[in-house]
Design a protein around this motif. Structure first.
Motif, short mmCIF file in Angstrom:
data_model
loop_
_atom_site.label_atom_id
_atom_site.label_comp_id
_atom_site.label_asym_id
_atom_site.label_seq_id
_atom_site.Cartn_x
_atom_site.Cartn_y
_atom_site.Cartn_z
N LYS A 113 -56.91 -38.87 -43.86
CA LYS A 113 -55.88 -39.91 -43.68
C LYS A 113 -56.06 -41.03 -44.70
O LYS A 113 -55.08 -41.56 -45.21
N SER A 114 -57.31 -41.37 -45.01
CA SER A 114 -57.49 -42.48 -45.96
C SER A 114 -57.03 -42.08 -47.37
O SER A 114 -56.57 -42.92 -48.13
N ASN A 117 -53.05 -42.04 -47.03
CA ASN A 117 -52.55 -43.43 -47.02
C ASN A 117 -52.53 -44.04 -48.42
O ASN A 117 -51.76 -44.94 -48.69
N CYS A 224 -64.59 -41.16 -53.70
CA CYS A 224 -64.58 -41.62 -52.31
C CYS A 224 -66.01 -41.72 -51.79
O CYS A 224 -66.89 -40.96 -52.20
N ILE A 247 -61.92 -44.94 -53.02
CA ILE A 247 -61.55 -45.01 -51.59
C ILE A 247 -62.85 -45.25 -50.82
O ILE A 247 -63.79 -44.46 -50.94
N GLY A 251 -62.04 -47.11 -44.29
CA GLY A 251 -60.77 -46.49 -43.92
C GLY A 251 -61.00 -45.26 -43.05
O GLY A 251 -60.33 -45.07 -42.03
N MET A 252 -61.99 -44.44 -43.42
CA MET A 252 -62.30 -43.23 -42.66
C MET A 252 -62.71 -43.59 -41.22
O MET A 252 -62.24 -42.99 -40.26
N ASN A 255 -59.62 -44.82 -39.36
CA ASN A 255 -58.64 -43.76 -39.11
C ASN A 255 -59.12 -42.77 -38.06
O ASN A 255 -58.32 -42.26 -37.28
N LYS A 275 -59.16 -52.69 -39.17
CA LYS A 275 -60.02 -52.79 -40.36
C LYS A 275 -60.44 -54.24 -40.59
O LYS A 275 -61.60 -54.53 -40.87
#
Ligand code: NDP
Length: 287
Positions: A113-114, A117, A224, A247, A251-252, A255, A275
């Motif tokens: 998802k990150s 996004n 990432c 990334i 975020g992970m 999410n 976040k």
């Protein structure tokens, strides 16, 4: 009808669990969604896991997160396990439906998802992955589900690296190659996505860097990291110096929690607010 003081219960079982910050993220989401949910941070010893999990329906709990050391062991005590979680051999989220226990793994989904996004497609991409532990398994299976073309697994321990390659070959169409991480290793030039799934850089070792040739990171790569604290890792800094898109692991983490909260409440939480709450909790200003 009178006011209801009853709350829906969810939370995390772990051992140790004291420093798990998910409660901050989850309560932010619940307040924002205006649902009467309470997230409990519960210390459950390995020998008590079976009873603790089996008791979820008796407490009328909606579900639970699993963290160290329960993610693998818990599979034995569930009524149903999602296909991808079965392949990974690990469950991080349980939800209760009509008294039955369902197991899922949202870690890899949170990672994917990150990328999505950030407008990054995984289809037909070559991924170079550092590490072959639990996070790596979850990410690798979801990369396969998302249509990645090729995966290079770089890992110190041969056993873990080869196990992951074998698991992917047995259950997915992803072409995987294992390389032993013995010295300072280069990243293949045709890599589209480089991901660190090792614990290198995790607080308090925030200055640690993976042993790779940083000059082999190129501008066309997406780099990432799964490390959530501190998220601006040395690897990401090295990648930024070489103009690669980066990334971070915050975020992970958010999410995967959004996915779990959806399973428990049926609602989609606001990832950005979660976040910000976590960054504030960590005292992070540069995310
Ligand atoms: P595991 O213990 O299962 O795996 C650790 C991995 O890191 C192994 O591949 C191990 O290699 C490798 N490793 C550790 N130290 C080194 C080193 N010095 N040099 C080379 N390789 C090293 O842990 P997890 O997979 O569960 O977690 C890994 C990281 O991912 C943690 O930092 C965790 O915080 C993070 N994470 C983040 C999430 C998020 O939402 N952002 C979710 C889940 C995890 P070897 O096999 O050789 O020992």
């Amino acid at each position: 009808m009178g006011k209801s003081y009853r709350e829906e219960l969810v939370g995390v079982f772990g051992y140790p669990v004291d420093e798990n910050p998910t409660v901050v993220v989850a309560q932010t989401a619940f307040e924002d969604l205006q649902v009467p949910y309470r997230y409990l941070t519960v210390e459950v010893k390995p020998e008590d896991l079976k009873e603790a999990i089996r008791a979820l329906p008796a407490w009328n709990m909606k579900g639970i997160h699993l963290t160290i050391p329960h993610k693998v062991e818990v599979l034995k005590y569930l009524d149903y396990v999602a296909e991808d979680a079965k392949i990974m051999g690990a469950v991080n989220t349980v939800y209760v439906k009509e008294g039955k226990l369902y197991g899922e793994n949202t870690d890899g989904k949170g990672f994917i998802k990150s990328l999505v996004n950030a407008g990054i497609s995984i289809k037909d991409k070559k991924v170079f992955m550092l590490g072959a532990g639990g996070a790596a398994r979850a990410i690798a299976v979801e990369l396969a589900n998302a249509g990645a073309k090729e995966l290079v697994i770089l890992n110190r321990s041969r056993t873990r690296g080869e196990e992951l390659k074998a698991l992917l070959e047995a259950h997915t169409k992803l072409k995987a190659e294992y390389r032993e991480w013995k010295h300072t290793m280069p990243i293949d030039e045709d890599t589209d996505i480089l991901v660190n799934t090792t614990s290198i850089g995790l607080y308090p070792d925030v200055n640690a860097k993976p042993d790779i040739v940083f000059d082999t990171i190129k501008e066309h790569m997406i780099v990432c990291d799964v490390i959530p604290n501190h998220p601006h890792t040395q690897l990401l800094k090295e990648a930024e110096k070489r103009n690669a898109v980066t990334i971070d692991g915050l975020g992970m983490l958010i999410n995967q929690a959004v996915e779990s909260i959806r399973m428990w409440t049926g609602k989609t939480a606001d990832a950005e607010k979660m976040k910000n709450a976590l960054a504030k909790e960590y005292g992070i200003t540069d995310v």
